[in-house]
Design a protein around this motif. Structure first.
Motif, PDB file in Angstrom:
ATOM      1  N   ARG A  31      39.759 111.266 -78.653  1.00 25.21           N
ATOM      2  CA  ARG A  31      38.880 111.718 -77.580  1.00 25.21           C
ATOM      3  C   ARG A  31      38.982 113.230 -77.462  1.00 25.21           C
ATOM      4  NH1 ARG A  31      38.392 107.774 -73.513  1.00 25.21           N
ATOM      5  NH2 ARG A  31      37.077 109.305 -72.425  1.00 25.21           N
ATOM      6  N   ARG A  32      37.872 113.870 -77.310  1.00 25.11           N
ATOM      7  CA  ARG A  32      37.841 115.334 -77.153  1.00 25.11           C
ATOM      8  C   ARG A  32      37.271 115.685 -75.787  1.00 25.11           C
ATOM      9  NH1 ARG A  32      36.866 114.172 -82.447  1.00 25.11           N
ATOM     10  NH2 ARG A  32      38.176 115.259 -83.979  1.00 25.11           N
ATOM     11  N   PHE A  33      37.902 116.646 -75.129  1.00 19.40           N
ATOM     12  CA  PHE A  33      37.484 117.089 -73.813  1.00 19.40           C
ATOM     13  C   PHE A  33      37.373 118.604 -73.813  1.00 19.40           C
ATOM     14  CE2 PHE A  33      39.671 113.083 -73.260  1.00 19.40           C
ATOM     15  CZ  PHE A  33      38.873 112.392 -72.350  1.00 19.40           C
ATOM     16  N   SER A  34      36.385 119.097 -73.115  1.00 13.91           N
ATOM     17  CA  SER A  34      36.220 120.541 -72.967  1.00 13.91           C
ATOM     18  C   SER A  34      36.995 121.030 -71.746  1.00 13.91           C
ATOM     19  CB  SER A  34      34.737 120.900 -72.804  1.00 13.91           C
ATOM     20  OG  SER A  34      34.006 120.501 -73.942  1.00 13.91           O
ATOM     21  N   LYS A  35      37.313 122.304 -71.727  1.00 20.70           N
ATOM     22  CA  LYS A  35      38.027 122.897 -70.601  1.00 20.70           C
ATOM     23  C   LYS A  35      37.296 122.569 -69.298  1.00 20.70           C
ATOM     24  CE  LYS A  35      39.642 127.312 -68.732  1.00 20.70           C
ATOM     25  NZ  LYS A  35      39.737 128.776 -68.946  1.00 20.70           N
ATOM     26  N   GLY A  36      38.050 122.043 -68.325  1.00 19.20           N
ATOM     27  CA  GLY A  36      37.475 121.700 -67.030  1.00 19.20           C
ATOM     28  C   GLY A  36      37.037 120.261 -66.894  1.00 19.20           C
ATOM     29  N   ASP A  37      37.017 119.504 -68.001  1.00 21.12           N
ATOM     30  CA  ASP A  37      36.625 118.093 -67.934  1.00 21.12           C
ATOM     31  C   ASP A  37      37.695 117.267 -67.228  1.00 21.12           C
ATOM     32  OD1 ASP A  37      34.308 118.586 -69.275  1.00 21.12           O
ATOM     33  OD2 ASP A  37      34.952 117.718 -71.189  1.00 21.12           O
ATOM     34  N   ILE A  38      37.254 116.278 -66.444  1.00 22.36           N
ATOM     35  CA  ILE A  38      38.178 115.328 -65.842  1.00 22.36           C
ATOM     36  C   ILE A  38      38.546 114.288 -66.906  1.00 22.36           C
ATOM     37  CG2 ILE A  38      38.517 113.577 -64.067  1.00 22.36           C
ATOM     38  CD1 ILE A  38      38.406 116.442 -63.030  1.00 22.36           C
ATOM     39  N   VAL A  39      39.816 114.202 -67.215  1.00 25.65           N
ATOM     40  CA  VAL A  39      40.292 113.270 -68.243  1.00 25.65           C
ATOM     41  C   VAL A  39      40.637 111.918 -67.634  1.00 25.65           C
ATOM     42  CG1 VAL A  39      42.079 112.890 -69.998  1.00 25.65           C
ATOM     43  CG2 VAL A  39      41.156 115.194 -69.630  1.00 25.65           C
ATOM     44  N   HIS A  40      41.189 111.952 -66.434  1.00 32.35           N
ATOM     45  CA  HIS A  40      41.629 110.713 -65.775  1.00 32.35           C
ATOM     46  C   HIS A  40      41.624 110.938 -64.273  1.00 32.35           C
ATOM     47  CE1 HIS A  40      43.989 107.144 -64.832  1.00 32.35           C
ATOM     48  NE2 HIS A  40      44.811 107.901 -64.142  1.00 32.35           N
ATOM     49  N   GLY A  41      41.269 109.907 -63.523  1.00 28.77           N
ATOM     50  CA  GLY A  41      41.292 109.999 -62.071  1.00 28.77           C
ATOM     51  C   GLY A  41      39.912 109.969 -61.465  1.00 28.77           C
ATOM     52  N   TYR A  42      39.857 110.253 -60.146  1.00 27.94           N
ATOM     53  CA  TYR A  42      38.598 110.242 -59.394  1.00 27.94           C
ATOM     54  C   TYR A  42      37.855 108.917 -59.564  1.00 27.94           C
ATOM     55  CZ  TYR A  42      39.221 115.275 -58.748  1.00 27.94           C
ATOM     56  OH  TYR A  42      39.713 116.500 -58.412  1.00 27.94           O
ATOM     57  N   GLY A  43      38.631 107.824 -59.598  1.00 31.08           N
ATOM     58  CA  GLY A  43      37.997 106.508 -59.679  1.00 31.08           C
ATOM     59  C   GLY A  43      37.626 106.061 -61.068  1.00 31.08           C
TER      60      GLY A  43
END
Length: 219
Positions: A31-43
């Motif tokens: 999995r790739r995420f950009s800076k500032g992306d929510i990876v886990h949480g917020y439901g």
């Protein structure tokens, strides 16, 4: 890097049997995420366990009034198990995880990892070892917030960044530093200004330059 190569980087890979390796390999994803992306949480749904292949993550909790308290940060080669609260049932509090930089993660699906934990004692021991280390990090953070004065907390953070990167320039805004040490931007700005007046740092737009490391250590 493909799945097969990434899988060998799992800390417990050598403790798996051939059947277990084939099984877990079929339930991993990059999995790739950009800076500032929510990876886990917020439901979001349970992510599973994540091995950080590149980049860094920040793990935090969120109060009812929206205040963030940073618990710890994770870098390349480290594993996050708090994102697997649906597997590790002793984790009874919600955490959020955000990408501090562009990241690449090796994610093991929660159901498959749950099966592995139940059947392989080495994996179970690894999970609780990591969970214990993260708990220690959380306790250190709570001690900082509850018992250390702001000047000590800020100096400790600036020094930790210097020791981690080897550079005297901390490329963060006042807001970003405030988030890291769980304080308000205005408080951080005032303290940094005092540090600058005392000759400890030099403030630039979007960065802080450490000009007297020894004095910061004395704080």
């Amino acid at each position: 890097m493909d799945i097969a190569e990434a899988g060998t980087k799992l800390p417990y890979w050598d403790k798996l049997g051939d059947d277990e390796k084939r099984f877990i390999a079929g339930h991993m994803s990059l999995r790739r995420f950009s800076k500032g992306d929510i990876v886990h949480g917020y439901g979001n749904a349970c992510l599973g366990t994540a091995l950080i292949l590149a980049g860094s993550l920040r793990v935090f909790i969120l109060s009812e009034d929206g205040r963030e308290i940073t618990l710890f940060r994770l870098g390349a080669g480290e594993t996050c198990v708090l994102s697997a609260s649906c597997v590790i049932r002793q984790i009874t509090f919600d955490t959020n995880m955000i990408a501090e930089t562009d990241c690449e993660l090796l994610v093991t699906g929660s159901a498959a990892f749950d099966k592995l934990v139940e059947e392989n004692i080495y994996v179970k021991c690894f999970v609780y070892q990591v969970a214990t280390e993260r708990f220690s990090s959380v306790m250190w953070t709570m001690q900082q917030i509850l018992f250390l004065k702001m000047d000590k907390r800020l100096a400790a953070f600036l020094l930790s960044e210097y020791e981690k990167t080897g550079r005297k320039t901390v490329r963060m805004t006042h807001e970003e530093i405030a988030v890291q040490i769980s304080s308000a931007r205005e408080v951080v700005a005032r303290m940094l200004k005092r540090f600058e007046t005392d000759g400890l740092v030099e403030l630039k737009r979007g960065s802080v330059i450490l000009t007297d490391v020894a004095a910061l250590k004395n704080i």
